[in-house]
Design an enzyme around this catalytic site. Structure first.
Site, PDB file in Angstrom:
ATOM      1  N   GLN A  41     -12.987  10.939  39.876  1.00 54.86           N
ATOM      2  CA  GLN A  41     -12.704  10.296  41.142  1.00 54.86           C
ATOM      3  C   GLN A  41     -11.947   8.947  40.527  1.00 54.86           C
ATOM      4  O   GLN A  41     -10.762   8.690  41.224  1.00 54.86           O
ATOM      5  CB  GLN A  41     -13.561   9.888  42.113  1.00 54.86           C
TER       6      GLN A  41
ATOM      7  N   HIS B  80     -19.602  14.295  46.094  1.00 53.77           N
ATOM      8  CA  HIS B  80     -19.548  15.238  45.090  1.00 53.77           C
ATOM      9  C   HIS B  80     -20.623  16.249  44.999  1.00 53.77           C
ATOM     10  O   HIS B  80     -21.875  15.819  44.944  1.00 53.77           O
ATOM     11  CB  HIS B  80     -19.627  14.094  43.640  1.00 53.77           C
TER      12      HIS B  80
ATOM     13  N   CYS C  71     -14.449  18.246  39.899  1.00 48.17           N
ATOM     14  CA  CYS C  71     -15.217  17.528  38.815  1.00 48.17           C
ATOM     15  C   CYS C  71     -14.989  17.862  37.320  1.00 48.17           C
ATOM     16  O   CYS C  71     -15.470  19.014  37.275  1.00 48.17           O
ATOM     17  CB  CYS C  71     -16.819  17.044  39.309  1.00 48.17           C
ATOM     18  N   GLU C  72     -14.575  17.169  36.392  1.00 43.95           N
ATOM     19  CA  GLU C  72     -14.351  17.659  35.089  1.00 43.95           C
ATOM     20  C   GLU C  72     -15.542  18.023  34.447  1.00 43.95           C
ATOM     21  O   GLU C  72     -15.807  18.524  33.509  1.00 43.95           O
ATOM     22  CB  GLU C  72     -13.368  16.869  34.516  1.00 43.95           C
ATOM     23  N   HIS C  73     -16.752  17.246  34.942  1.00 41.81           N
ATOM     24  CA  HIS C  73     -18.098  17.165  34.157  1.00 41.81           C
ATOM     25  C   HIS C  73     -18.729  18.705  34.650  1.00 41.81           C
ATOM     26  O   HIS C  73     -19.662  18.823  33.922  1.00 41.81           O
ATOM     27  CB  HIS C  73     -18.763  16.253  34.427  1.00 41.81           C
ATOM     28  N   HIS C  74     -18.556  19.151  35.783  1.00 39.72           N
ATOM     29  CA  HIS C  74     -19.591  20.220  36.351  1.00 39.72           C
ATOM     30  C   HIS C  74     -18.387  21.324  36.705  1.00 39.72           C
ATOM     31  O   HIS C  74     -19.228  22.291  37.143  1.00 39.72           O
ATOM     32  CB  HIS C  74     -20.344  19.705  37.283  1.00 39.72           C
TER      33      HIS C  74
ATOM     34  N   CYS D  87     -21.637  18.084  42.685  1.00 40.73           N
ATOM     35  CA  CYS D  87     -22.388  17.662  41.528  1.00 40.73           C
ATOM     36  C   CYS D  87     -23.712  16.869  41.828  1.00 40.73           C
ATOM     37  O   CYS D  87     -24.797  16.830  41.038  1.00 40.73           O
ATOM     38  CB  CYS D  87     -21.783  17.563  40.200  1.00 40.73           C
TER      39      CYS D  87
HETATM   40 ZN    ZN Z   1     -19.929  16.274  38.250  1.00 41.26          ZN
END
Ligand code: ZN
Length: 222
Positions: A153, A181, A112-115, A183
């Site tokens: 995703q 996920h 996941c590119e956010h976390h 996250c």
């Molecule tokens: Zn994430």
């Protein structure tokens, strides 16, 4: 708990088909070498950054059990972010097979590119052949190629569909991803066991209600 995000609209910023040329016409097998076009990873730089992160998190990077951690973490991320080269070979559809070809339950993992935390699950990847067909294992390789990177995703789903559309020129493409996920399950809402579903469709599978229904019926309970 199931989050449904479907169908996914194309991301105008993404250019997933950049490595792919037009498919060869005719009856001969046609092979495209799919190579990793991402910038090289600066492993020493990543190790220094992980060490700095440990310190910022109040950890002692010189502690016996943490001494090798920057090297291990940098190596792990390097592996997860480096797509493997492979050959995508298509063949003439000599039998004029015109029904759905579907690879179900392909396991995958991505970041996941956010976390920078993993998400993992299964994919169902199918297409309606036109002039060319492709080996089933290559459907999994295309997925893996795009999964090895920082992703969301929705974009991963769309990239796999766009890539097959661009290279195979089939009559239709359908991709469903079902993932958990970390996250979401390890932190924040701690929605352990929740799955996120995304889909991306092209051609007949998108515009023909009967074909679309057949595709989702085949992928639904897997
Ligand atoms: Zn994430």
């Amino acid at each position: 708990m199931v989050n449904v995000v479907a169908p996914v609209q194309p991301d105008p910023g993404a250019d997933p088909a950049e490595d792919f040329d037009d498919p060869a016409a005719g009856t001969a097998p046609h092979t495209l070498r799919i190579v990793n076009a991402t910038p090289p990873i600066d492993l020493p730089g990543a190790e220094r950054a992980v060490r700095a992160l440990l310190i910022a998190l109040g950890q002692d990077p010189e502690a016996e059990h943490l001494r090798q951690t920057p090297r291990r973490v940098a190596g792990a991320y390097a592996e997860l972010l480096t797509p493997r080269d492979f050959d995508l070979t298509t063949f003439a559809n000599d039998e004029n097979y015109d029904q759905l070809v579907l690879a179900c339950g392909i396991p995958f993992q991505s970041l996941c590119e956010h976390h920078l935390l993993p998400f993992h699950g299964v994919a169902h990847v199918g297409y309606l052949p036109d002039q060319r067909i492709v080996g089933l294992s290559k459907l999994a390789r295309v997925l893996e190629r795009f999964a090895r990177g920082l992703q969301v995703q929705e974009r991963l789903t769309q990239q796999v569909a766009d890539c097959l559309q661009a290279h195979l020129h089939p009559k239709g493409v359908g991709v469903v991803l079902e993932a958990e996920h970390q996250c979401m399950s390890l932190r924040g809402v701690r929605a352990h066991g929740s799955r996120t579903l995304t889909s991306a469709l092209h051609g007949h599978l998108r515009i023909d209600p009967a074909a679309r229904q057949e595709f989702f019926a085949l992928t639904r309970d897997r």
